[in-house]
Design an enzyme around this catalytic site. Structure first.
Site, PDB file in Angstrom:
ATOM      1  N   ARG A 226      43.428 106.505  74.301  1.00 48.71           N
ATOM      2  CA  ARG A 226      43.415 105.065  74.485  1.00 48.71           C
ATOM      3  C   ARG A 226      42.186 104.682  75.308  1.00 48.71           C
ATOM      4  NH1 ARG A 226      45.665 104.271  70.619  1.00 48.71           N
ATOM      5  NH2 ARG A 226      47.640 103.227  70.212  1.00 48.71           N
ATOM      6  N   HIS A 274      37.783 102.910  65.883  1.00 48.38           N
ATOM      7  CA  HIS A 274      39.210 103.253  65.892  1.00 48.38           C
ATOM      8  C   HIS A 274      39.674 103.747  64.513  1.00 48.38           C
ATOM      9  CE1 HIS A 274      43.075 102.330  68.333  1.00 48.38           C
ATOM     10  NE2 HIS A 274      43.271 103.370  67.536  1.00 48.38           N
TER      11      HIS A 274
END
Length: 311
Positions: A226, A274
């Site tokens: 993250r 991502h």
């Protein structure tokens, strides 16, 4: 648990609808809505909510079950209050395989000097360099869950020495050793590569900060966990000081990464949007329907989120 009204919302809701309507024979009532157009009446209607994250006007109302279409659940866990009687599950599919191949691709690119040879070719120069074997590398992986284990298992097949770091330090055969977070300094000093797979929790927020980076001795850093686990300002400073040789970042504290962000400009930072573990509609539906069947049959759930841990 009996479920009847299931609200499905995401940017790919039409693809999900097409697959679910073909495969589902369970007699449930489904409502498919673009995440930008969710109304309060949709949320009041549902007893199950399926999406990557809670929409802005999210409210529990009569919900019994929330299912994340992604592996990360930090946006759900960070809600102001979570109803204790609402089940939270997440998608588990090929994420480990995808992230393993993502990490391996950049490791090989560096060890095989792809950039250097491309630059030499552009200049029409014959400049031999001896590629570095994967088996000479020492890797520290933060997170020993499903994804961390998959990366470790793949790397061990190439003879890489892999150390895992976890909250508990519990031994795991997929790693050469596992150490407790806070006791890994000596392994970091010897590491060639550090890979982060950690979820975002209060404990991991900006865990990779200046103090942590000062321990390193010119290691590569890959973040597929993250974005908010990393202090971006400290990261740039650590790269400039050669504490970190190069960083490969797939996740960021703010996504999409703003054009004004300084991370874009650094020559020793590689940015990807991502994509290290995308959720395909097919895999999302397969996991969702399997979880639905297990819930209604009162079977164990491997993808149930521990709200106290945040993952």
């Amino acid at each position: 648990m009996e479920l009847q009204n299931i609200l499905v919302t995401s940017r790919m809701y039409k693809e999900l609808e097409s697959i679910i309507e073909k495969e589902d024979k369970r007699g449930k009532a489904f409502r498919y809505v673009d995440e930008k157009h969710i109304k309060d009446e949709d949320l009041r209607w549902a007893d199950a909510y399926v999406s990557f994250y809670p929409v802005e006007n999210f409210a529990f109302h009569q919900l019994k079950w929330v299912h994340s279409l992604g592996a990360g659940v930090d946006r759900y866990v960070q809600l102001d209050s979570w109803k204790e009687d609402v089940l939270l599950t997440r998608t588990v599919c090929s994420f480990g395989e995808r992230m393993s191949e993502y990490c391996l691709s950049y490791m090989l690119s560096e060890l095989q000097y792809h950039d250097a040879f491309q630059k030499a070719q552009n200049k029409k120069k014959w400049q031999p360099l001896e590629p570095i074997l994967l088996s000479t590398q020492k890797v520290v992986i933060y997170g020993t869950g499903e994804i961390g284990q998959a990366i470790a298992e793949m790397l061990k097949q190439f003879g890489v020495h892999v150390t895992g770091v976890s909250r508990s330090g519990t031994r795991n055969q997929r790693f050469h050793q596992v150490v407790t977070a806070g006791d890994e300094a000596s392994y970091l000093q010897e590491a060639d590569w550090i890979i982060n797979t950690l979820p975002l929790t209060p404990e991991t927020n900006h865990m990779f900060n200046a103090e942590w980076m000062n321990i390193l001795q010119s290691a590569y850093f890959i973040n597929v966990g993250r974005g908010a686990t990393v202090d971006a300002v400290a990261l740039i400073e650590a790269i400039n000081k050669r504490k970190i040789k190069k960083a490969f970042l797939d996740v960021f504290e703010v996504e999409p990464l703003p054009e004004s962000d300084m991370l874009w400009e650094h020559k020793n930072i590689v940015i990807t949007p991502h994509i290290s573990a995308v959720t395909t509609p097919e895999e999302a539906v397969a996991c969702f329907l399997d979880t639905l069947d297990r819930i209604e049959a009162d079977k164990p759930l491997e993808n149930k989120v521990d709200l106290n841990r945040g993952y």
